[in-house]
Design a protein around this motif. Structure first.
Motif, PDB file in Angstrom:
ATOM      1  N   VAL A  64      31.265  47.047  52.939  1.00 30.93           N
ATOM      2  CA  VAL A  64      29.991  47.357  52.308  1.00 30.93           C
ATOM      3  C   VAL A  64      30.178  47.304  50.796  1.00 30.93           C
ATOM      4  O   VAL A  64      31.302  47.265  50.300  1.00 30.93           O
ATOM      5  N   ARG A  65      29.076  47.344  50.078  1.00 26.71           N
ATOM      6  CA  ARG A  65      29.168  47.353  48.622  1.00 26.71           C
ATOM      7  C   ARG A  65      29.599  48.729  48.147  1.00 26.71           C
ATOM      8  O   ARG A  65      29.116  49.747  48.629  1.00 26.71           O
TER       9      ARG A  65
ATOM     10  N   GLN B 255      30.077  51.914  45.534  1.00 28.51           N
ATOM     11  CA  GLN B 255      29.178  52.634  44.630  1.00 28.51           C
ATOM     12  C   GLN B 255      29.861  52.839  43.294  1.00 28.51           C
ATOM     13  O   GLN B 255      31.070  52.692  43.164  1.00 28.51           O
TER      14      GLN B 255
ATOM     15  N   ASN C  31      30.437  42.852  39.158  1.00 29.96           N
ATOM     16  CA  ASN C  31      31.218  42.626  40.370  1.00 29.96           C
ATOM     17  C   ASN C  31      30.787  43.557  41.502  1.00 29.96           C
ATOM     18  O   ASN C  31      30.707  43.150  42.651  1.00 29.96           O
ATOM     19  N   VAL C  32      30.479  44.811  41.168  1.00 31.97           N
ATOM     20  CA  VAL C  32      30.141  45.790  42.187  1.00 31.97           C
ATOM     21  C   VAL C  32      28.799  45.473  42.837  1.00 31.97           C
ATOM     22  O   VAL C  32      28.531  45.872  43.960  1.00 31.97           O
ATOM     23  N   ASN C  33      27.942  44.704  42.142  1.00 31.92           N
ATOM     24  CA  ASN C  33      26.619  44.373  42.661  1.00 31.92           C
ATOM     25  C   ASN C  33      26.613  43.157  43.579  1.00 31.92           C
ATOM     26  O   ASN C  33      25.648  42.927  44.288  1.00 31.92           O
ATOM     27  N   LYS C  34      27.676  42.362  43.550  1.00 26.52           N
ATOM     28  CA  LYS C  34      27.629  41.120  44.318  1.00 26.52           C
ATOM     29  C   LYS C  34      28.748  40.976  45.343  1.00 26.52           C
ATOM     30  O   LYS C  34      28.702  40.071  46.156  1.00 26.52           O
ATOM     31  N   VAL C  35      29.731  41.877  45.338  1.00 23.91           N
ATOM     32  CA  VAL C  35      30.868  41.747  46.246  1.00 23.91           C
ATOM     33  C   VAL C  35      30.983  43.006  47.103  1.00 23.91           C
ATOM     34  O   VAL C  35      30.895  44.113  46.588  1.00 23.91           O
ATOM     35  N   SER C  36      31.173  42.819  48.387  1.00 21.37           N
ATOM     36  CA  SER C  36      31.350  43.954  49.309  1.00 21.37           C
ATOM     37  C   SER C  36      32.839  44.257  49.430  1.00 21.37           C
ATOM     38  O   SER C  36      33.538  43.697  50.277  1.00 21.37           O
ATOM     39  N   ASN C  37      33.324  45.143  48.572  1.00 23.48           N
ATOM     40  CA  ASN C  37      34.747  45.451  48.551  1.00 23.48           C
ATOM     41  C   ASN C  37      35.084  46.823  49.121  1.00 23.48           C
ATOM     42  O   ASN C  37      36.252  47.145  49.266  1.00 23.48           O
TER      43      ASN C  37
ATOM     44  N   GLN D  12      36.804  53.055  48.559  1.00 21.32           N
ATOM     45  CA  GLN D  12      36.213  52.161  47.561  1.00 21.32           C
ATOM     46  C   GLN D  12      36.877  52.306  46.202  1.00 21.32           C
ATOM     47  O   GLN D  12      36.282  51.976  45.182  1.00 21.32           O
TER      48      GLN D  12
ATOM     49  N   ARG E 238      39.494  47.374  43.703  1.00 21.63           N
ATOM     50  CA  ARG E 238      38.559  46.262  43.529  1.00 21.63           C
ATOM     51  C   ARG E 238      38.702  45.215  44.625  1.00 21.63           C
ATOM     52  O   ARG E 238      37.916  44.285  44.691  1.00 21.63           O
TER      53      ARG E 238
END
Length: 134
Positions: free
Chosen positions: A16-17, A19, A25-31, A71, A74
């Motif tokens: 999931v993305r 928080q 990067n945090v807005n487009k990658v589910s890390n 989370q 990265r």
């Protein structure tokens, strides 16, 4: 206890993305890794399952499913590894059999110290209150 080592096959994963801060990067990658571990369906011994369910941990649902979200890193592989380590720590804690407490009587010295401190406290409280003119 080598039989209690958990692997990727024992858990269900989802990405999931994450928080918080992290820029674009945090807005487009589910890390962020979300781990789901069903206690009832696991291969753990029944005693360990019971102790795991009995733990007062908010990550364990009422249905007996452990949900851990990692989370901090990265990269997804690092977050997966950290989530699995957290689950392993939870299982290791449940795997240790708690020692049976043997009731003992208080020593004479501890009883004496307790009564002395009670008397001192009573003396402090006795000096409080209204001042009378004698």
């Amino acid at each position: 206890m080598a039989s209690l080592r958990l692997t990727d096959d024992d858990v269900e994963w989802s990405a999931v993305r994450a928080q918080g801060a992290g820029g674009q990067n945090v807005n487009k990658v589910s890390n962020a890794a979300v781990l789901r571990f069903d206690i009832g369906a696991s291969r753990l011994p029944e005693a360990v399952k019971a102790r795991l369910r009995a733990q007062a941990d908010q990550r364990i649902s009422s249905e007996g499913v452990v949900v851990i979200k990692a989370q901090d890193h990265r990269s997804l592989p690092l977050n997966r590894r950290e989530a699995l380590q957290r689950l392993q720590a939870l299982v290791d804690q449940a795997a240790t059999v708690p020692r049976r407490r043997v009731a003992t009587r208080p020593t004479a010295g501890s009883r004496e110290r307790r009564l002395k401190s009670k008397a001192e406290r009573a003396g402090v409280k006795a000096t409080r209150g209204r001042v009378t003119a004698d």
